[in-house]
Write an enzyme that holds these catalytic residues in place. Structure first.
Site, PDB file in Angstrom:
ATOM      1  N   LYS A  24      43.475 152.047 -13.960  1.00  0.00           N
ATOM      2  CA  LYS A  24      43.255 150.620 -14.240  1.00  0.00           C
ATOM      3  C   LYS A  24      42.450 149.921 -13.145  1.00  0.00           C
ATOM      4  O   LYS A  24      42.072 148.769 -13.293  1.00  0.00           O
ATOM      5  CB  LYS A  24      44.598 149.905 -14.382  1.00  0.00           C
ATOM      6  CG  LYS A  24      45.431 150.368 -15.561  1.00  0.00           C
ATOM      7  CD  LYS A  24      46.626 149.457 -15.757  1.00  0.00           C
ATOM      8  CE  LYS A  24      47.674 150.090 -16.644  1.00  0.00           C
ATOM      9  NZ  LYS A  24      48.562 151.021 -15.901  1.00  0.00           N
TER      10      LYS A  24
ATOM     11  N   HIS B 281      58.449 152.619 -12.528  1.00  0.00           N
ATOM     12  CA  HIS B 281      58.774 152.178 -13.876  1.00  0.00           C
ATOM     13  C   HIS B 281      59.993 152.942 -14.352  1.00  0.00           C
ATOM     14  O   HIS B 281      60.107 154.146 -14.140  1.00  0.00           O
ATOM     15  CB  HIS B 281      57.622 152.484 -14.851  1.00  0.00           C
ATOM     16  CG  HIS B 281      56.549 151.442 -14.856  1.00  0.00           C
ATOM     17  ND1 HIS B 281      55.316 151.656 -15.405  1.00  0.00           N
ATOM     18  CD2 HIS B 281      56.537 150.159 -14.389  1.00  0.00           C
ATOM     19  CE1 HIS B 281      54.579 150.555 -15.278  1.00  0.00           C
ATOM     20  NE2 HIS B 281      55.299 149.644 -14.652  1.00  0.00           N
ATOM     21  N   TYR B 282      60.905 152.209 -15.011  1.00  0.00           N
ATOM     22  CA  TYR B 282      61.958 152.876 -15.751  1.00  0.00           C
ATOM     23  C   TYR B 282      62.076 152.162 -17.078  1.00  0.00           C
ATOM     24  O   TYR B 282      62.408 150.992 -17.113  1.00  0.00           O
ATOM     25  CB  TYR B 282      63.299 152.854 -14.997  1.00  0.00           C
ATOM     26  CG  TYR B 282      64.235 153.885 -15.587  1.00  0.00           C
ATOM     27  CD1 TYR B 282      64.053 155.230 -15.284  1.00  0.00           C
ATOM     28  CD2 TYR B 282      65.245 153.522 -16.474  1.00  0.00           C
ATOM     29  CE1 TYR B 282      64.877 156.200 -15.851  1.00  0.00           C
ATOM     30  CE2 TYR B 282      66.062 154.490 -17.030  1.00  0.00           C
ATOM     31  CZ  TYR B 282      65.867 155.820 -16.714  1.00  0.00           C
ATOM     32  OH  TYR B 282      66.673 156.789 -17.277  1.00  0.00           O
TER      33      TYR B 282
ATOM     34  N   PRO C 153      59.277 155.309 -17.397  1.00  0.00           N
ATOM     35  CA  PRO C 153      57.835 155.547 -17.231  1.00  0.00           C
ATOM     36  C   PRO C 153      57.256 156.184 -18.498  1.00  0.00           C
ATOM     37  O   PRO C 153      58.022 156.641 -19.346  1.00  0.00           O
ATOM     38  CB  PRO C 153      57.806 156.561 -16.079  1.00  0.00           C
ATOM     39  CG  PRO C 153      59.081 157.322 -16.226  1.00  0.00           C
ATOM     40  CD  PRO C 153      60.107 156.379 -16.838  1.00  0.00           C
ATOM     41  N   SER C 154      55.948 156.216 -18.610  1.00  0.00           N
ATOM     42  CA  SER C 154      55.328 156.982 -19.703  1.00  0.00           C
ATOM     43  C   SER C 154      55.207 158.447 -19.303  1.00  0.00           C
ATOM     44  O   SER C 154      55.288 159.341 -20.141  1.00  0.00           O
ATOM     45  CB  SER C 154      53.920 156.467 -19.991  1.00  0.00           C
ATOM     46  OG  SER C 154      53.946 155.126 -20.352  1.00  0.00           O
ATOM     47  N   PHE C 155      54.969 158.670 -18.007  1.00  0.00           N
ATOM     48  CA  PHE C 155      54.802 160.037 -17.491  1.00  0.00           C
ATOM     49  C   PHE C 155      55.986 160.337 -16.575  1.00  0.00           C
ATOM     50  O   PHE C 155      56.182 159.632 -15.571  1.00  0.00           O
ATOM     51  CB  PHE C 155      53.474 160.165 -16.728  1.00  0.00           C
ATOM     52  CG  PHE C 155      52.286 159.860 -17.587  1.00  0.00           C
ATOM     53  CD1 PHE C 155      51.764 160.833 -18.432  1.00  0.00           C
ATOM     54  CD2 PHE C 155      51.720 158.599 -17.606  1.00  0.00           C
ATOM     55  CE1 PHE C 155      50.690 160.547 -19.268  1.00  0.00           C
ATOM     56  CE2 PHE C 155      50.654 158.302 -18.439  1.00  0.00           C
ATOM     57  CZ  PHE C 155      50.132 159.283 -19.270  1.00  0.00           C
TER      58      PHE C 155
ATOM     59  N   LEU D  42      57.565 161.793 -11.010  1.00  0.00           N
ATOM     60  CA  LEU D  42      57.848 160.570 -10.244  1.00  0.00           C
ATOM     61  C   LEU D  42      56.611 159.995  -9.543  1.00  0.00           C
ATOM     62  O   LEU D  42      55.911 160.701  -8.817  1.00  0.00           O
ATOM     63  CB  LEU D  42      58.936 160.850  -9.193  1.00  0.00           C
ATOM     64  CG  LEU D  42      59.462 159.600  -8.490  1.00  0.00           C
ATOM     65  CD1 LEU D  42      60.318 158.760  -9.426  1.00  0.00           C
ATOM     66  CD2 LEU D  42      60.252 159.968  -7.247  1.00  0.00           C
ATOM     67  N   HIS D  43      56.363 158.723  -9.781  1.00  0.00           N
ATOM     68  CA  HIS D  43      55.212 158.058  -9.174  1.00  0.00           C
ATOM     69  C   HIS D  43      55.541 156.603  -8.908  1.00  0.00           C
ATOM     70  O   HIS D  43      56.438 156.025  -9.530  1.00  0.00           O
ATOM     71  CB  HIS D  43      53.981 158.186 -10.081  1.00  0.00           C
ATOM     72  CG  HIS D  43      54.199 157.672 -11.466  1.00  0.00           C
ATOM     73  ND1 HIS D  43      54.754 158.451 -12.460  1.00  0.00           N
ATOM     74  CD2 HIS D  43      53.967 156.468 -12.021  1.00  0.00           C
ATOM     75  CE1 HIS D  43      54.842 157.742 -13.575  1.00  0.00           C
ATOM     76  NE2 HIS D  43      54.373 156.519 -13.335  1.00  0.00           N
TER      77      HIS D  43
HETATM   78  P1  M7G Z   1      53.740 155.026 -16.065  1.00  0.00           P
HETATM   79  O1  M7G Z   1      54.742 154.153 -15.390  1.00  0.00           O
HETATM   80  O2  M7G Z   1      54.158 156.436 -16.303  1.00  0.00           O
HETATM   81  O3  M7G Z   1      53.339 154.467 -17.452  1.00  0.00           O
HETATM   82  O4  M7G Z   1      52.431 154.961 -15.174  1.00  0.00           O
HETATM   83  P2  M7G Z   1      52.563 153.187 -17.909  1.00  0.00           P
HETATM   84  O5  M7G Z   1      51.213 153.744 -18.337  1.00  0.00           O
HETATM   85  O6  M7G Z   1      53.402 152.716 -19.058  1.00  0.00           O
HETATM   86  O7  M7G Z   1      52.489 152.242 -16.767  1.00  0.00           O
HETATM   87  C1  M7G Z   1      51.413 155.893 -15.228  1.00  0.00           C
HETATM   88  C2  M7G Z   1      50.218 155.318 -14.502  1.00  0.00           C
HETATM   89  O8  M7G Z   1      49.277 156.347 -14.322  1.00  0.00           O
HETATM   90  C3  M7G Z   1      49.525 154.195 -15.268  1.00  0.00           C
HETATM   91  O9  M7G Z   1      49.367 153.061 -14.427  1.00  0.00           O
HETATM   92  C4  M7G Z   1      48.181 154.803 -15.670  1.00  0.00           C
HETATM   93  O10 M7G Z   1      47.112 153.881 -15.678  1.00  0.00           O
HETATM   94  C5  M7G Z   1      47.976 155.860 -14.603  1.00  0.00           C
HETATM   95  N1  M7G Z   1      47.190 157.006 -15.091  1.00  0.00           N
HETATM   96  C6  M7G Z   1      47.303 157.594 -16.291  1.00  0.00           C
HETATM   97  N2  M7G Z   1      46.433 158.635 -16.352  1.00  0.00           N
HETATM   98  C7  M7G Z   1      46.288 159.517 -17.515  1.00  0.00           C
HETATM   99  C8  M7G Z   1      45.739 158.692 -15.178  1.00  0.00           C
HETATM  100  C9  M7G Z   1      44.706 159.553 -14.687  1.00  0.00           C
HETATM  101  O11 M7G Z   1      44.214 160.475 -15.318  1.00  0.00           O
HETATM  102  N3  M7G Z   1      44.279 159.282 -13.407  1.00  0.00           N
HETATM  103  C10 M7G Z   1      44.799 158.241 -12.671  1.00  0.00           C
HETATM  104  N4  M7G Z   1      44.293 158.047 -11.447  1.00  0.00           N
HETATM  105  N5  M7G Z   1      45.758 157.428 -13.124  1.00  0.00           N
HETATM  106  C11 M7G Z   1      46.236 157.643 -14.377  1.00  0.00           C
END
Ligand code: M7G
Length: 308
Positions: free
Chosen positions: A171, A234-235, A237-239, A242-243
């Site tokens: 983003k 995030h809880y 999260p989409s992925f 852990l990030h």
């Molecule tokens: P999340 O909390 O799992 O889900 O965050 P959300 O998308 O509902 O916030 C995942 C974060 O990883 C998001 O802010 C995405 O913009 C970021 N993200 C997703 N992808 C697939 C990529 C990627 O390929 N590269 C990078 N740098 N960031 C990504």
């Protein structure tokens, strides 16, 4: 780990929007200046997210300098109104091929609050997480393996237990890096850590090092003061790898990413772990889930009534 790594071949490379056919508007968030379109491209689904990069003095100046043709809408005495097509620098993000996961993420839907007890976590959420294909996290593995985004990485420690990477989030607008555009991802190396639920007091040194490293990068490389960076999980999260989201206080986060019931501040997590090592294993966490998604269906399957 080989299985996870996914590289696009040159045949797959997308270099123009030729051939994209718009089928549906998935999301129209004018507030965040973003439109998400469901398109077809080479016979497969694509999610195309379009947002103007910036509307500023320089865009207004180049609009005037472009000598663009004006069609009169209205003229009364010295007052002239026109419509004009001006070229506008635009950020285009494409997910292709897009799965139901990518499409549902943008499609509006109803959300319900979930007061998730540890039992609900075990019976529904963990089962849903177990059903997610490993390929969903291929992009993370690619970053750790140096296959993708290598030139953007701001910090990388590949130690399997204590390492993490800091990289600009998708983003973040990399063509105009100012403190207000800063949106980073800090992803831990240990993929067994899926969410805050997996954190214990033993992870406190890792969280502290992450915090210190990110703030130093903010100061030294991005001209951000510590007081200008919010760090949160995030809880849900989409992925589920852990990030931590690292976002400038003036960044407009689209899609409710800093809503309560979704974002949990890193500092709060550290303090709770200090008080009780298994705080996040034992706590009832209040969050929300979108109806008719696989995660929601997992609650139904476990006979858990969400009172929707
Ligand atoms: P999340 O909390 O799992 O889900 O965050 P959300 O998308 O509902 O916030 C995942 C974060 O990883 C998001 O802010 C995405 O913009 C970021 N993200 C997703 N992808 C697939 C990529 C990627 O390929 N590269 C990078 N740098 N960031 C990504």
């Amino acid at each position: 780990m080989e299985v996870l790594a996914k590289k696009s071949s040159s045949d797959d490379a997308i270099s123009s929007l030729n051939g994209f056919e718009v089928r549906e508007v998935l999301a129209d968030t004018r507030e965040g200046k973003t439109m998400a379109l469901l398109c077809s491209y080479r016979g497969r689904d694509a999610v195309v997210v379009v947002s103007p990069k910036d509307w500023s003095e320089s865009s207004a100046r180049s609009c005037v300098a472009s000598g663009v043709t004006l069609g009169v809408d209205e003229q009364n005495a010295e007052y002239w109104q026109f419509s004009a097509c001006v070229p506008l620098a635009t950020k285009v993000s494409i997910v292709w091929p897009a799965t139901a996961f990518h499409i549902d993420k943008w499609r509006p839907g109803k959300w319900v609050c979930v007061r998730e007890t540890p039992l609900m976590y075990r019976e529904a959420t963990l089962k849903y997480v177990g059903s997610i294909p490993a390929s969903r996290n291929a992009w993370v593995q690619n970053i750790f393996d140096g296959l993708k985004e290598a030139d953007r990485v701001l910090f990388l420690d590949n130690n399997v237990e204590t390492g993490f990477v800091v990289v600009p989030d998708l983003k973040m607008d990399m063509s105009n890096v100012v403190p207000e555009s800063v949106y980073l991802q800090c992803i831990v190396r240990d993929s067994s850590l899926r969410s805050v639920r997996d954190l214990r007091a033993s992870h406190l040194p890792l969280l502290t090092r992450i915090r210190d490293t990110v703030l130093r990068i903010g100061r030294e490389k991005l001209n951000c003061k510590s007081s200008q960076l919010r760090m949160y999980f995030h809880y849900y999260p989409s992925f589920w790898w852990l990030h931590i989201h690292v976002v400038h206080t003036s960044f407009f986060v689209p899609g409710g990413g800093i809503n309560i019931g979704k974002a949990i501040l890193l500092e709060d997590v550290s303090q709770n772990l200090e008080l009780k090592s298994d705080y996040y294993a034992e706590a009832t966490l209040v969050t929300h889930v979108k109806l008719a998604t696989p995660h929601y269906e997992a609650f139904k399957k476990a006979n858990i009534d969400l009172d929707e």
